[in-house]
Design an enzyme around this catalytic site. Sequence first.
Site, PDB file in Angstrom:
ATOM      1  N   HIS A  43       1.124   2.729   8.362  1.00 34.68           N
ATOM      2  CA  HIS A  43       2.190   1.720   8.329  1.00 34.68           C
ATOM      3  C   HIS A  43       3.148   1.908   9.504  1.00 34.68           C
ATOM      4  CE1 HIS A  43       5.186  -0.912   6.160  1.00 34.68           C
ATOM      5  NE2 HIS A  43       5.984  -0.253   6.998  1.00 34.68           N
ATOM      6  N   GLU A  44       3.625   3.129   9.687  1.00 30.11           N
ATOM      7  CA  GLU A  44       4.591   3.390  10.761  1.00 30.11           C
ATOM      8  C   GLU A  44       3.957   3.269  12.140  1.00 30.11           C
ATOM      9  OE1 GLU A  44       7.688   3.452  10.177  1.00 30.11           O
ATOM     10  OE2 GLU A  44       7.359   3.442   8.004  1.00 30.11           O
ATOM     11  N   HIS A  47       4.049  -0.310  13.284  1.00 24.29           N
ATOM     12  CA  HIS A  47       5.311  -0.642  13.957  1.00 24.29           C
ATOM     13  C   HIS A  47       5.333  -0.079  15.375  1.00 24.29           C
ATOM     14  CE1 HIS A  47       7.169  -2.257  10.386  1.00 24.29           C
ATOM     15  NE2 HIS A  47       7.131  -1.109   9.730  1.00 24.29           N
ATOM     16  N   ASP A 137      11.647  -2.916   5.744  1.00 24.19           N
ATOM     17  CA  ASP A 137      11.171  -4.034   6.557  1.00 24.19           C
ATOM     18  C   ASP A 137      11.720  -5.366   6.061  1.00 24.19           C
ATOM     19  OD1 ASP A 137       9.733  -2.279   8.115  1.00 24.19           O
ATOM     20  OD2 ASP A 137       7.877  -2.518   6.979  1.00 24.19           O
TER      21      ASP A 137
END
Length: 288
Positions: A43-44, A47, A137
């Site tokens: 997930h990170e 980004h 988010d």
Amino acid sequence: MNKWLDLILKIHVHPFLWIIAALGLLTGHMKALLCLLLIVLIHELGHAALAVFFSWRIKRVFLLPFGGTVEVEEHGNRPLKEEFAVIIAGPLQHIWLQFAAWMLAEVSVIHQHTFELFTFYNLSILFVNLLPIWPLDGGKLLFLLFSKQLPFQKAHRLNLKTSLCFCLLLGCWVLFVIPLQISAWVLFVFLAVSLFEEYRQRHYIHVRFLLERYYGKNRELEKLLPLTVKAEDKVYHVMAEFKRGCKHPIIIEKSGQKLSQLDENEVLHAYFADKRTNSSMEELLLPY
């Protein structure tokens, strides 16, 4: 290639996460922990990868026991579409992760129990991250929505107020529905502390936004948006009306008539370089 290597080197693990990992190893919950860590990391990195692609300045990718964060040296002057892409890149990773887990379960590479465990964590992290609470988010997306309609400072303050309301609702839900869930309380405390710190830094955040405009770093302005102000208006009050993605010609009026016009850079220069923090707009027109 070097920028991707630099990204990997900027991944940091919170010390508490190592403690959780050790406890997971001792109590036989390593499978659940590994699922959680994999989802958070991907997930990170979603980004971070988009941030690197857009040449953002990344400080670090920080992994926490219940999530993560990508810390960047950007202060609100990137294009809204670009920032939207960076924010949404994290949640989008959950789609292919879920599909990959399903495929592995279908061909019996992983057991059905592991697939169900992975699905639970994957969907939980996705839905939690989409809550409209800063710094999740969902909270960042809400800030973008406010920023599109309002000046930066007003959008930031409204986002904090909205986030606080939803954070309190989350706290009530945890208290009355799942009061024994320690992880839910940890998440609530983390969000409450993050909101408090963001509130404490609100003036500094606005100044950094203005400074970045003043120095012209990484700005891609989408349109000119004139600001009509009164001659007696103070410099700081005028700068509080600056919006993201816009450059402001500033029209100064006195007694309903146009007195003069300044570029926003002239106002920023007067504030930061000349230290004319308490001057009115009319005073900026006088020799200094």
